[in-house]
Design a protein around this motif. Structure first.
Motif, PDB file in Angstrom:
ATOM      1  N   ARG A  11      -3.637 -57.278   9.446  1.00 58.00           N
ATOM      2  CA  ARG A  11      -3.263 -58.491   8.706  1.00 58.00           C
ATOM      3  C   ARG A  11      -2.183 -59.257   9.459  1.00 58.00           C
ATOM      4  N   PRO A 101     -20.367 -69.497  11.591  1.00 56.61           N
ATOM      5  CA  PRO A 101     -19.593 -68.903  12.689  1.00 56.61           C
ATOM      6  C   PRO A 101     -20.165 -69.284  14.054  1.00 56.61           C
ATOM      7  N   LEU A 126     -18.954 -70.600   4.957  1.00 57.26           N
ATOM      8  CA  LEU A 126     -18.481 -69.485   5.777  1.00 57.26           C
ATOM      9  C   LEU A 126     -18.153 -68.269   4.906  1.00 57.26           C
ATOM     10  N   ASN A 127     -18.147 -68.467   3.594  1.00 55.14           N
ATOM     11  CA  ASN A 127     -17.939 -67.388   2.609  1.00 55.14           C
ATOM     12  C   ASN A 127     -16.641 -66.618   2.814  1.00 55.14           C
ATOM     13  N   VAL A 128     -15.548 -67.340   2.986  1.00 51.97           N
ATOM     14  CA  VAL A 128     -14.243 -66.707   3.133  1.00 51.97           C
ATOM     15  C   VAL A 128     -13.801 -66.193   1.760  1.00 51.97           C
ATOM     16  N   ASN A 130     -11.600 -63.235   1.658  1.00 55.97           N
ATOM     17  CA  ASN A 130     -10.400 -62.397   1.783  1.00 55.97           C
ATOM     18  C   ASN A 130      -9.536 -62.915   2.929  1.00 55.97           C
ATOM     19  N   SER A 131      -8.309 -62.426   2.979  1.00 58.12           N
ATOM     20  CA  SER A 131      -7.352 -62.925   3.966  1.00 58.12           C
ATOM     21  C   SER A 131      -7.711 -62.524   5.389  1.00 58.12           C
ATOM     22  N   LEU A 132      -8.361 -61.390   5.570  1.00 54.19           N
ATOM     23  CA  LEU A 132      -8.745 -60.989   6.924  1.00 54.19           C
ATOM     24  C   LEU A 132      -9.718 -61.993   7.529  1.00 54.19           C
ATOM     25  N   THR A 133     -10.725 -62.365   6.767  1.00 59.03           N
ATOM     26  CA  THR A 133     -11.693 -63.352   7.242  1.00 59.03           C
ATOM     27  C   THR A 133     -11.018 -64.702   7.455  1.00 59.03           C
ATOM     28  N   HIS A 136      -8.876 -64.589  10.578  1.00 61.23           N
ATOM     29  CA  HIS A 136      -9.717 -64.505  11.776  1.00 61.23           C
ATOM     30  C   HIS A 136     -10.260 -65.887  12.134  1.00 61.23           C
ATOM     31  N   LEU A 137     -10.813 -66.602  11.154  1.00 61.82           N
ATOM     32  CA  LEU A 137     -11.382 -67.923  11.412  1.00 61.82           C
ATOM     33  C   LEU A 137     -10.301 -68.935  11.793  1.00 61.82           C
TER      34      LEU A 137
END
Length: 181
Positions: A11, A101, A126-128, A130-133, A136-137
């Motif tokens: 994170r 993506p 992009l179906n974000v 959660n915070s990880l996705t 990352h983006l």
């Protein structure tokens, strides 16, 4: 040997990379599919519009530019090849509404003038969730992400505690396809 939990470190690394990209300007940004919608946006005094490519794109682009609106062009919903993106790039928009993506990676691979990623917004497709996705983006160069439309109030609130709210756009109204219900 006992290993350390990796999620907090992951994170932190993704959040640090995400903070390096430029912040978008806050405001209401309509997704326009017709020239009439662009004209309405101009009369409301908005600064920016997102345009859906289609039969009226040239007229919508001209209308938006005549009204001094910044223009973000929506990338295709389906990944094909770089040719469709090259056509959008040739129109010299102020940014892009990135829907896949693969589209994000292909745009990044194209040689583009100035620093166009300041206006790259990640679409809800992009179906974000959660915070990880999200991080990352954002770390790949998006200025902001749009959370997945399926998130409820508590999930969206949780996402906003881990992602800078200035980097999140929220859909105020949307037609959901029947397969989403």
């Amino acid at each position: 040997a006992v290993s350390e939990p990796v999620l907090p470190q992951l994170r932190a690394e993704l959040a640090a990379r995400a903070s390096a990209s430029a912040l978008p300007t806050p405001g209401v940004v309509p997704l326009c599919r017709t020239l009439g919608q662009v004209a309405a946006a101009a009369t409301l005094g908005l600064r920016e519009v997102e345009l859906e490519p289609g039969p009226e794109l040239a007229a919508m682009l001209a209308g938006a530019r005549e009204a001094s609106l910044a223009v973000l062009l929506a990338t295709p919903r389906l990944d094909r090849d770089r040719e469709d993106l090259k056509e959008l790039v040739a129109l010299a928009p102020d940014g892009y509404l990135v829907r896949t993506p693969g589209g994000l990676l292909r745009l990044a691979a194209l040689s583009l003038p100035d620093d166009p990623r300041r206006g790259w917004i990640g679409d809800a497709t992009l179906n974000v969730a959660n915070s990880l996705t999200a991080h990352h983006l954002l770390g790949l160069g998006l200025a902001a992400i749009t959370p997945a439309l399926e998130l409820g109030e508590s999930e969206l609130a949780a996402l906003l505690t881990r992602v800078d709210p200035a980097r999140v756009t929220v859909v105020a109204f949307a037609h959901l396809a029947a397969f989403h219900t």
